[in-house]
Enzyme design. Structure first.
Site, PDB file in Angstrom:
ATOM      1  N   HIS A 119      24.367  57.156  71.518  1.00 20.48           N
ATOM      2  CA  HIS A 119      24.406  58.329  72.391  1.00 20.48           C
ATOM      3  C   HIS A 119      24.902  59.580  71.671  1.00 20.48           C
ATOM      4  O   HIS A 119      24.827  60.677  72.220  1.00 20.48           O
ATOM      5  CB  HIS A 119      25.243  58.056  73.648  1.00 20.48           C
ATOM      6  CG  HIS A 119      26.721  58.003  73.431  1.00 20.48           C
ATOM      7  ND1 HIS A 119      27.424  56.819  73.274  1.00 20.48           N
ATOM      8  CD2 HIS A 119      27.655  58.973  73.363  1.00 20.48           C
ATOM      9  CE1 HIS A 119      28.710  57.071  73.131  1.00 20.48           C
ATOM     10  NE2 HIS A 119      28.869  58.383  73.175  1.00 20.48           N
ATOM     11  N   SER A 168      33.690  58.948  70.324  1.00 17.50           N
ATOM     12  CA  SER A 168      32.565  58.014  70.269  1.00 17.50           C
ATOM     13  C   SER A 168      32.043  57.876  68.846  1.00 17.50           C
ATOM     14  O   SER A 168      31.760  58.869  68.174  1.00 17.50           O
ATOM     15  CB  SER A 168      31.443  58.497  71.175  1.00 17.50           C
ATOM     16  OG  SER A 168      31.821  58.463  72.524  1.00 17.50           O
ATOM     17  N   ASP A 222      24.140  50.683  71.887  1.00 18.52           N
ATOM     18  CA  ASP A 222      24.769  51.978  71.651  1.00 18.52           C
ATOM     19  C   ASP A 222      25.294  52.091  70.219  1.00 18.52           C
ATOM     20  O   ASP A 222      26.381  52.584  69.985  1.00 18.52           O
ATOM     21  CB  ASP A 222      25.895  52.241  72.656  1.00 18.52           C
ATOM     22  CG  ASP A 222      26.263  53.728  72.730  1.00 18.52           C
ATOM     23  OD1 ASP A 222      25.438  54.551  72.301  1.00 18.52           O
ATOM     24  OD2 ASP A 222      27.370  54.048  73.202  1.00 18.52           O
TER      25      ASP A 222
END
Length: 460
Positions: free
Chosen positions: A102, A208, A132
């Site tokens: 992402h 992230s 992911d």
């Protein structure tokens, strides 16, 4: 007395000033701080800036509670640049970097910044939205600082960990905590599905793709998401285990652009307390097999409905997500040792880890201009298609892979299964092409979406 205390303190400070900088090796050393550990690990954690172009329909009715949904597909799509900010971890001297899908997925321009102010362009080697994860390669990079991977199966609850990343874009930041849970599945947010490590080390937007490291500076996980109501850290963060990251790096180096998961060809459900009693288990655990595809490697190994899978390669599996994780870590082309309960007896059976077979051939076809629904991409259903769209194992026929502009306006979606067109049964791509070519100004389409059968009539 007072002078003696000052002298002793000065000697102690002088000793500390000349102490060797090293990674903490004991609880006593840890109590002095994490500075030596951070100096060793932080250079391998990078900031990532990515851009992607997306087509957005800007309807004049946007914001209207009634008309925005009614007219959302009528505006002309316009390109718009989206920026994303995240973190990554260098895993090799030649600039292999892991991050989240992402953060970099479908990006057209990726810039990677090291904490010593060096900057590199990067390209995506392999990306997977479901896990992911994405593997990048820095262009013209050499002698990069990097972190080594630790086997995440050796991680225990209570271990001290550090999370390193770029939260809110403020710059590289380090937070500390412990591993607060293992084998978390189905709890992460976003697109990621699977198996996660849980930590209470503060993780925020921008973290992230950053590193979760142990006290020896080894990577045990890639930070991916949090559970929050406010948007900030509430002490429940999730990291993708390093064992799966290792498989991604291996496949990227083999030249794959998409992650290949072993295919089980099987449906099952977790064993609860009631089922455990009936199966003769002393406690709930494992997955009871409910259905097997005729091409399933588990069926080829002798498994049958009613068997209970307890372990894969010596590790317990209590949910389908855990089982897929264990199979993914084993890797395509390998054999996994599967411990199962059958007729009251337990035994270990080797099972081949294979990709879902493309048999029969997909025969992927894009409908032409003369079709009632032009530019629609359709394929014959085979095991690979079943796995790609999560369809029932017994399903056959034709799947819509891309509805095209006309199909999208009709409400068709990727993964829909064509059952009938104007009363004609659809079993193959050729059947669908013929029926769509014969259609007039009105068309009746029957599809299966999940467990629902939908019949729609349209005027073309």
């Amino acid at each position: 007395m007072y002078r003696a205390i000052l002298t002793a303190a000065a000697i102690g400070l002088a000793t500390l000033a000349h102490a060797e900088t090293k990674v903490p090796q004991s609880q006593a050393e840890i109590s002095l701080g994490f500075a030596p550990l951070v100096k060793t690990a932080a250079p391998a954690v990078v900031n990532i800036y990515a851009k992607r172009v997306v087509n957005v329909r800007e309807s004049p009715f946007m914001g209207d509670p009634f008309f925005q949904n009614l007219f959302r597909d009528f505006a002309e799509p316009r390109p718009r640049v989206e920026n994303s900010l995240g973190s990554g971890v260098i895993l090799s001297e030649d600039g292999i970097v892991v991050s989240n899908y992402h953060v970099v997925g479908q990006s057209t321009d990726i810039r990677v910044h090291l904490n010593d102010r060096r900057e590199y362009a990067a390209e995506v080697l392999l990306a997977d939205q479901e896990a992911d994860l994405a593997i990048l390669k820095l262009k013209d990079a050499e002698d990069m600082p990097f972190l080594t991977l630790r086997d995440s199966d050796t991680v225990e609850v209570g271990e001290l960990v550090l999370a390193i990343g770029n939260p809110f874009g403020v710059g590289q930041t380090v937070s500390s905590g412990i591993v607060s849970g293992l084998a978390r599945s189905g709890t992460a947010t976003g697109n990621a599905r699977g198996y996660f490590l849980q930590t209470d080390a503060p993780i925020n937007p921008g973290n992230s793709g950053g590193a979760l490291i142990d006290i020896n500076g080894a990577l045990i996980g890639v930070n991916t998401s949090i559970l929050t109501r406010s948007g900030g850290s509430n002490g429940i963060g999730f990291a993708i285990p390093s064992s799966l990251v290792g498989q991604f790096v291996e496949q990227a180096r083999e030249g794959r652009s998409a992650f290949a998961r072993p295919w089980a060809g099987m449906f099952g459900q977790p064993v609860d307390a009631d089922m455990a009693e009936g199966l003769g288990l002393d406690r709930p655990g494992g997955i009871v097999v409910s259905e097997l595809h005729e091409e399933s490697p588990f069926r080829a190994a002798g498994f049958a409905p009613g068997d209970v899978i307890l372990e894969v390669d010596g590790e317990p599996v209590n949910t389908p997500a855990e089982m897929i994780f264990r199979m993914s870590v084993a890797g395509i082309g390998q054999e996994a040792e599967v411990l199962a309960l059958r007729d009251g007896d337990t035994g270990v059976t080797p099972v081949a880890m294979m990709a879902a077979p493309e048999k029969p051939a997909r025969n992927t076809t894009t409908t032409g201009r003369r079709s009632a629904v032009p530019e629609m991409v359709i394929s014959n259903i085979n095991p690979a298609v079943l796995g790609q769209y999560g369809l029932p194992l017994s399903l056959t026929g034709v799947v819509i892979e891309n509805p095209g502009p006309v199909g999208a306006r009709m409400g068709l979606r990727p993964g829909d299964v064509l059952r009938g067109i104007d009363g004609a049964e659809i079993a193959t791509v050729k059947d669908a092409e013929r029926a769509l070519t014969r259609a007039n100004r009105k068309i009746t389409v029957e599809i299966q979406r999940g467990t629902q059968r939908i019949v729609s009539r349209f005027r073309l």
